[in-house]
Scaffold this active site. Structure first.
Site, PDB file in Angstrom:
ATOM      1  N   CYS A 108      13.675  31.713  -9.900  1.00 29.31           N
ATOM      2  CA  CYS A 108      12.390  31.299  -9.331  1.00 29.31           C
ATOM      3  C   CYS A 108      11.287  32.304  -9.637  1.00 29.31           C
ATOM      4  O   CYS A 108      10.130  31.914  -9.781  1.00 29.31           O
ATOM      5  CB  CYS A 108      12.492  31.021  -7.835  1.00 29.31           C
ATOM      6  SG  CYS A 108      13.170  32.365  -6.860  1.00 29.31           S
ATOM      7  N   HIS A 118      12.863  32.889  -1.884  1.00 31.89           N
ATOM      8  CA  HIS A 118      12.400  32.052  -2.995  1.00 31.89           C
ATOM      9  C   HIS A 118      10.968  32.439  -3.342  1.00 31.89           C
ATOM     10  O   HIS A 118      10.128  32.619  -2.455  1.00 31.89           O
ATOM     11  CB  HIS A 118      12.471  30.579  -2.544  1.00 31.89           C
ATOM     12  CG  HIS A 118      12.021  29.589  -3.562  1.00 31.89           C
ATOM     13  ND1 HIS A 118      12.662  29.403  -4.762  1.00 31.89           N
ATOM     14  CD2 HIS A 118      10.973  28.717  -3.547  1.00 31.89           C
ATOM     15  CE1 HIS A 118      12.035  28.453  -5.447  1.00 31.89           C
ATOM     16  NE2 HIS A 118      11.014  28.026  -4.720  1.00 31.89           N
ATOM     17  N   ASP A 154       5.352  25.520  -6.656  1.00 33.21           N
ATOM     18  CA  ASP A 154       6.734  25.800  -6.271  1.00 33.21           C
ATOM     19  C   ASP A 154       7.683  25.107  -7.244  1.00 33.21           C
ATOM     20  O   ASP A 154       7.602  23.893  -7.450  1.00 33.21           O
ATOM     21  CB  ASP A 154       6.959  25.296  -4.841  1.00 33.21           C
ATOM     22  CG  ASP A 154       8.328  25.621  -4.280  1.00 33.21           C
ATOM     23  OD1 ASP A 154       9.222  26.046  -5.048  1.00 33.21           O
ATOM     24  OD2 ASP A 154       8.510  25.433  -3.068  1.00 33.21           O
TER      25      ASP A 154
END
Length: 182
Positions: free
Chosen positions: A18, A130, A145
């Site tokens: 991520c 994250h 995201d």
């Protein structure tokens, strides 16, 4: 005018990369960073660390700043990667709330926002953090995201502030990314 709107670049989540996806989404460029770039930054940080920890057999996979198989890079890699590109990271003081962030600051000064949020996966069995990028493109702020199917355009700055306040209230971190003044 909508037909002239710029296509927003958005990488989707793979494994625990991520941070890689967030950086590429932040820079709006699929080639801004690669796994090899971030691995090299993590290795350099490890070599330069004056407080090196004792190595174990698992140190081959679980490096101090990342997991070599799945990614999962830490804040040090994020800051070093952004600094290599002439950016400065400012940790937002959570006590101030999102209302103190100047979301209308000129784009030549305010590059974007990176969030580090707690997540639970697999029915709450797996707890992790994250990375998420927020970026303004053509005067519209987007949530980029990598867990989202598509980028989410915020309706206005009030919606962004509510989102950021919810991130802060759940233990997330807000990092402001500025263009370095030379």
């Amino acid at each position: 005018m909508d037909s002239e709107r710029k296509l927003i670049y958005h990488e989707r989540q793979k494994l625990q990369f991520c941070l890689l996806h967030s950086l590429n989404n932040l820079f709006q460029d699929k080639d801004a960073f690669s796994r090899a770039n971030l691995n090299a930054i993590a290795e350099k940080l490890d070599l330069e660390d004056p407080n090196k920890t004792t190595r174990t057999p698992l140190s081959v996979i679980f490096k101090p700043h990342h997991n070599i198989l799945t990614g999962n890079y830490d804040i040090n890699v994020l800051i070093a990667a952004l600094e290599e590109r002439g950016k400065t990271v400012i940790w937002h003081d959570r006590r101030s709330g999102a209302s103190s962030i100047d979301l209308d600051e000129p784009e030549d000064k305010f590059f974007g926002i990176v969030l580090n949020v707690p997540v639970r996966r697999y029915g709450g069995l797996w707890r992790s953090k994250h990375w998420i990028a927020l970026r303004r493109v053509e005067r519209v702020w987007y949530n980029l995201d990598s867990d989202l199917y598509t980028p989410y355009p915020f309706k206005n700055t009030e919606e962004i502030r509510e989102f950021l306040d919810s991130v802060i209230s759940t233990g997330g971190e807000v990092l402001l990314v500025k263009n370095s003044e030379e």
